[in-house]
Design a protein around this motif. Structure first.
Motif, PDB file in Angstrom:
ATOM      1  N   ASP A 120       0.830  -1.204   0.000  1.00 50.72           N
ATOM      2  CA  ASP A 120       0.000   0.000   0.000  1.00 50.72           C
ATOM      3  C   ASP A 120       0.862   1.250   0.000  1.00 50.72           C
ATOM      4  O   ASP A 120       0.618   2.202  -0.756  1.00 50.72           O
ATOM      5  CB  ASP A 120      -0.908   0.018   1.234  1.00 50.72           C
ATOM      6  CG  ASP A 120      -2.015  -1.009   1.142  1.00 50.72           C
ATOM      7  OD1 ASP A 120      -2.301  -1.462   0.029  1.00 50.72           O
ATOM      8  OD2 ASP A 120      -2.582  -1.361   2.194  1.00 50.72           O
ATOM      9  N   ASN A 121       1.866   1.239   0.868  1.00 52.69           N
ATOM     10  CA  ASN A 121       2.752   2.394   0.979  1.00 52.69           C
ATOM     11  C   ASN A 121       3.513   2.636  -0.316  1.00 52.69           C
ATOM     12  O   ASN A 121       3.691   3.781  -0.754  1.00 52.69           O
ATOM     13  CB  ASN A 121       3.733   2.181   2.135  1.00 52.69           C
ATOM     14  CG  ASN A 121       4.654   3.364   2.342  1.00 52.69           C
ATOM     15  OD1 ASN A 121       5.795   3.353   1.901  1.00 52.69           O
ATOM     16  ND2 ASN A 121       4.172   4.385   3.019  1.00 52.69           N
ATOM     17  N   THR A 122       3.946   1.558  -0.967  1.00 52.75           N
ATOM     18  CA  THR A 122       4.675   1.675  -2.226  1.00 52.75           C
ATOM     19  C   THR A 122       3.806   2.315  -3.304  1.00 52.75           C
ATOM     20  O   THR A 122       4.243   3.233  -4.014  1.00 52.75           O
ATOM     21  CB  THR A 122       5.151   0.291  -2.699  1.00 52.75           C
ATOM     22  OG1 THR A 122       6.030  -0.268  -1.723  1.00 52.75           O
ATOM     23  CG2 THR A 122       5.874   0.385  -4.031  1.00 52.75           C
ATOM     24  N   ILE A 123       2.581   1.834  -3.425  1.00 54.20           N
ATOM     25  CA  ILE A 123       1.669   2.373  -4.440  1.00 54.20           C
ATOM     26  C   ILE A 123       1.321   3.832  -4.146  1.00 54.20           C
ATOM     27  O   ILE A 123       1.270   4.669  -5.053  1.00 54.20           O
ATOM     28  CB  ILE A 123       0.398   1.512  -4.523  1.00 54.20           C
ATOM     29  CG1 ILE A 123       0.736   0.150  -5.126  1.00 54.20           C
ATOM     30  CG2 ILE A 123      -0.679   2.198  -5.357  1.00 54.20           C
ATOM     31  CD1 ILE A 123      -0.422  -0.804  -5.199  1.00 54.20           C
ATOM     32  N   GLU A 124       1.092   4.142  -2.887  1.00 52.49           N
ATOM     33  CA  GLU A 124       0.767   5.523  -2.518  1.00 52.49           C
ATOM     34  C   GLU A 124       1.928   6.460  -2.813  1.00 52.49           C
ATOM     35  O   GLU A 124       1.723   7.598  -3.261  1.00 52.49           O
ATOM     36  CB  GLU A 124       0.387   5.588  -1.038  1.00 52.49           C
ATOM     37  CG  GLU A 124      -0.971   4.966  -0.734  1.00 52.49           C
ATOM     38  CD  GLU A 124      -1.232   4.845   0.760  1.00 52.49           C
ATOM     39  OE1 GLU A 124      -0.370   5.316   1.542  1.00 52.49           O
ATOM     40  OE2 GLU A 124      -2.265   4.285   1.147  1.00 52.49           O
ATOM     41  N   ASN A 125       3.156   6.003  -2.557  1.00 52.97           N
ATOM     42  CA  ASN A 125       4.324   6.829  -2.851  1.00 52.97           C
ATOM     43  C   ASN A 125       4.473   7.077  -4.352  1.00 52.97           C
ATOM     44  O   ASN A 125       4.800   8.195  -4.780  1.00 52.97           O
ATOM     45  CB  ASN A 125       5.598   6.165  -2.312  1.00 52.97           C
ATOM     46  CG  ASN A 125       5.688   6.222  -0.804  1.00 52.97           C
ATOM     47  OD1 ASN A 125       5.034   7.048  -0.166  1.00 52.97           O
ATOM     48  ND2 ASN A 125       6.476   5.347  -0.210  1.00 52.97           N
ATOM     49  N   GLU A 126       4.245   6.028  -5.140  1.00 48.29           N
ATOM     50  CA  GLU A 126       4.329   6.189  -6.587  1.00 48.29           C
ATOM     51  C   GLU A 126       3.242   7.139  -7.088  1.00 48.29           C
ATOM     52  O   GLU A 126       3.494   7.990  -7.937  1.00 48.29           O
ATOM     53  CB  GLU A 126       4.200   4.824  -7.280  1.00 48.29           C
ATOM     54  CG  GLU A 126       5.383   3.919  -7.090  1.00 48.29           C
ATOM     55  CD  GLU A 126       6.657   4.519  -7.640  1.00 48.29           C
ATOM     56  OE1 GLU A 126       6.702   4.850  -8.840  1.00 48.29           O
ATOM     57  OE2 GLU A 126       7.606   4.694  -6.854  1.00 48.29           O
ATOM     58  N   GLN A 127       2.031   6.986  -6.562  1.00 44.95           N
ATOM     59  CA  GLN A 127       0.937   7.867  -6.968  1.00 44.95           C
ATOM     60  C   GLN A 127       1.241   9.314  -6.576  1.00 44.95           C
ATOM     61  O   GLN A 127       0.976  10.247  -7.352  1.00 44.95           O
ATOM     62  CB  GLN A 127      -0.368   7.411  -6.311  1.00 44.95           C
ATOM     63  CG  GLN A 127      -1.598   8.174  -6.780  1.00 44.95           C
ATOM     64  CD  GLN A 127      -1.908   7.946  -8.244  1.00 44.95           C
ATOM     65  OE1 GLN A 127      -2.132   6.825  -8.663  1.00 44.95           O
ATOM     66  NE2 GLN A 127      -1.923   9.011  -9.030  1.00 44.95           N
ATOM     67  N   ALA A 128       1.809   9.506  -5.389  1.00 44.62           N
ATOM     68  CA  ALA A 128       2.163  10.855  -4.941  1.00 44.62           C
ATOM     69  C   ALA A 128       3.232  11.466  -5.846  1.00 44.62           C
ATOM     70  O   ALA A 128       3.190  12.672  -6.152  1.00 44.62           O
ATOM     71  CB  ALA A 128       2.661  10.809  -3.501  1.00 44.62           C
ATOM     72  N   GLU A 145      -9.610  -3.977   0.614  1.00 42.23           N
ATOM     73  CA  GLU A 145      -9.249  -3.162   1.774  1.00 42.23           C
ATOM     74  C   GLU A 145      -8.294  -2.052   1.373  1.00 42.23           C
ATOM     75  O   GLU A 145      -8.415  -0.913   1.815  1.00 42.23           O
ATOM     76  CB  GLU A 145      -8.615  -4.054   2.845  1.00 42.23           C
ATOM     77  CG  GLU A 145      -8.246  -3.297   4.121  1.00 42.23           C
ATOM     78  CD  GLU A 145      -7.637  -4.210   5.168  1.00 42.23           C
ATOM     79  OE1 GLU A 145      -7.181  -3.698   6.187  1.00 42.23           O
ATOM     80  OE2 GLU A 145      -7.634  -5.447   4.940  1.00 42.23           O
ATOM     81  N   ARG A 146      -7.341  -2.399   0.509  1.00 43.21           N
ATOM     82  CA  ARG A 146      -6.397  -1.402   0.058  1.00 43.21           C
ATOM     83  C   ARG A 146      -7.090  -0.337  -0.785  1.00 43.21           C
ATOM     84  O   ARG A 146      -6.777   0.848  -0.703  1.00 43.21           O
ATOM     85  CB  ARG A 146      -5.289  -2.064  -0.771  1.00 43.21           C
ATOM     86  CG  ARG A 146      -4.101  -1.146  -1.012  1.00 43.21           C
ATOM     87  CD  ARG A 146      -3.006  -1.855  -1.743  1.00 43.21           C
ATOM     88  NE  ARG A 146      -3.445  -2.166  -3.099  1.00 43.21           N
ATOM     89  CZ  ARG A 146      -2.847  -3.035  -3.888  1.00 43.21           C
ATOM     90  NH1 ARG A 146      -1.825  -3.718  -3.450  1.00 43.21           N
ATOM     91  NH2 ARG A 146      -3.278  -3.252  -5.116  1.00 43.21           N
ATOM     92  N   ALA A 147      -8.052  -0.752  -1.618  1.00 42.26           N
ATOM     93  CA  ALA A 147      -8.794   0.207  -2.436  1.00 42.26           C
ATOM     94  C   ALA A 147      -9.585   1.175  -1.554  1.00 42.26           C
ATOM     95  O   ALA A 147      -9.652   2.368  -1.841  1.00 42.26           O
ATOM     96  CB  ALA A 147      -9.730  -0.536  -3.388  1.00 42.26           C
ATOM     97  N   ARG A 148     -10.161   0.633  -0.472  1.00 40.88           N
ATOM     98  CA  ARG A 148     -10.906   1.509   0.451  1.00 40.88           C
ATOM     99  C   ARG A 148      -9.972   2.528   1.103  1.00 40.88           C
ATOM    100  O   ARG A 148     -10.332   3.687   1.279  1.00 40.88           O
ATOM    101  CB  ARG A 148     -11.612   0.667   1.510  1.00 40.88           C
ATOM    102  CG  ARG A 148     -12.820  -0.101   0.987  1.00 40.88           C
ATOM    103  CD  ARG A 148     -13.659  -0.660   2.131  1.00 40.88           C
ATOM    104  NE  ARG A 148     -12.944  -1.675   2.881  1.00 40.88           N
ATOM    105  CZ  ARG A 148     -12.980  -2.977   2.607  1.00 40.88           C
ATOM    106  NH1 ARG A 148     -13.697  -3.410   1.573  1.00 40.88           N
ATOM    107  NH2 ARG A 148     -12.312  -3.841   3.335  1.00 40.88           N
ATOM    108  N   LYS A 149      -8.757   2.084   1.447  1.00 34.20           N
ATOM    109  CA  LYS A 149      -7.792   3.008   2.052  1.00 34.20           C
ATOM    110  C   LYS A 149      -7.420   4.111   1.076  1.00 34.20           C
ATOM    111  O   LYS A 149      -7.308   5.274   1.454  1.00 34.20           O
ATOM    112  CB  LYS A 149      -6.542   2.243   2.480  1.00 34.20           C
ATOM    113  CG  LYS A 149      -6.744   1.341   3.691  1.00 34.20           C
ATOM    114  CD  LYS A 149      -5.444   0.639   4.050  1.00 34.20           C
ATOM    115  CE  LYS A 149      -5.630  -0.281   5.256  1.00 34.20           C
ATOM    116  NZ  LYS A 149      -4.373  -0.990   5.608  1.00 34.20           N
ATOM    117  N   ARG A 150      -7.223   3.740  -0.211  1.00 32.21           N
ATOM    118  CA  ARG A 150      -6.855   4.745  -1.199  1.00 32.21           C
ATOM    119  C   ARG A 150      -7.990   5.737  -1.422  1.00 32.21           C
ATOM    120  O   ARG A 150      -7.759   6.920  -1.618  1.00 32.21           O
ATOM    121  CB  ARG A 150      -6.491   4.067  -2.528  1.00 32.21           C
ATOM    122  CG  ARG A 150      -5.151   3.374  -2.507  1.00 32.21           C
ATOM    123  CD  ARG A 150      -4.619   3.187  -3.932  1.00 32.21           C
ATOM    124  NE  ARG A 150      -5.524   2.394  -4.744  1.00 32.21           N
ATOM    125  CZ  ARG A 150      -5.487   1.066  -4.814  1.00 32.21           C
ATOM    126  NH1 ARG A 150      -4.594   0.394  -4.116  1.00 32.21           N
ATOM    127  NH2 ARG A 150      -6.333   0.408  -5.581  1.00 32.21           N
TER     128      ARG A 150
END
Length: 250
Positions: free
Chosen positions: A104-112, A236-241
């Protein structure tokens, strides 16, 4: 009398903004030109070498799960995508929850990262026309006064400045808007593929290490149960995003 004072203040403020607006427009033009070079370099160095077919790559990852890092390194992915996936393979001691959290953290960092790149051209595409409009209106005041006094030289200079700033603002905005549109499509495709690959790598890592998700050993589950567990983690990860996106939007 008071009205004349206010008018004088407004005229002074607007006149003092002429040179700063012109300087800002020059900066916008320079930035838009640099963006053209930036996107060309990005295409030549990255997209031109990006050669992979996602279903085939997923099959390769599954078939080479015992040598996953090497398979990722030799794939035709972008460098950022490779680094993100390799990071997931460097922690075999992580539990299922920890691995999913890292994913999750990896994907969020890439998206950021991609959002930050897009926000710059998006901002310039909106600010440049405003600066161009200011550069158009500010010289018109002295130009109209010069027209009333019969000073055609000052009038022509004011009109020329107005036209030049309008063109500069629209040109900068147009270039940044086109670049923003291209990048938006590119980055959306990058993130879509990366999310699929991250899910695949996490699934392979869990199967390899036999880490427990709660109290259940992944290797002891049936295929349907594995899919259900992975799907639940993905949801769950989609809900967090979505929550992060809503928080960012506010």
């Amino acid at each position: 009398m008071e009205l004349n004072i206010f008018q004088t203040i407004l005229r002074t403020v607007s006149s003092s903004m002429k040179n700063p607006v012109i300087i800002i427009l020059i900066i916008f033009i320079a930035f838009s030109v640099s963006c053209i070079g930036w996107i060309l370099v990005e295409h030549i160095k990255e997209r031109r070498h990006m050669k992979y077919y996602l279903p085939e790559l997923l099959d390769k990852l599954k078939a080479n799960k015992d040598n996953l890092p090497e398979c990722i390194s030799k794939s035709g992915l972008l460098i950022r995508q490779k680094n993100a996936l390799l990071e997931l393979t460097r922690h075999p001691e992580f539990s299922a929850d920890m691995l999913m959290s890292l994913a999750d953290n990896t994907i969020e960092n890439e998206q950021a990262h991609y959002d930050k790149v897009l926000s710059i051209t998006n901002l310039i595409s909106k600010l440049a026309p405003m600066a161009g409009l200011l550069g158009t209106l500010i010289p018109l005041g002295p130009g109209i006064i010069a027209l009333g006094q019969g000073d055609t030289q000052t009038l022509s200079e004011s009109m020329l400045t107005a036209f030049d700033t309008t063109i500069a603002g629209l040109l900068s905005a147009g270039v940044c808007l086109v670049i923003h549109t291209f990048r938006k499509h590119w980055y959306a495709a990058y993130m879509s593929d990366l999310e699929t690959l991250v899910d695949s790598v996490v699934d392979i890592q869990l199967e390899k290490t036999g880490k427990k998700n709660g109290q259940t050993d992944i290797r002891l589950l049936t295929t349907a149960q594995k899919k259900a567990v992975v799907q639940e983690l993905i949801n769950e990860r989609a809900r967090k995003r979505e929550l992060c996106s809503e928080s960012g939007g506010k």
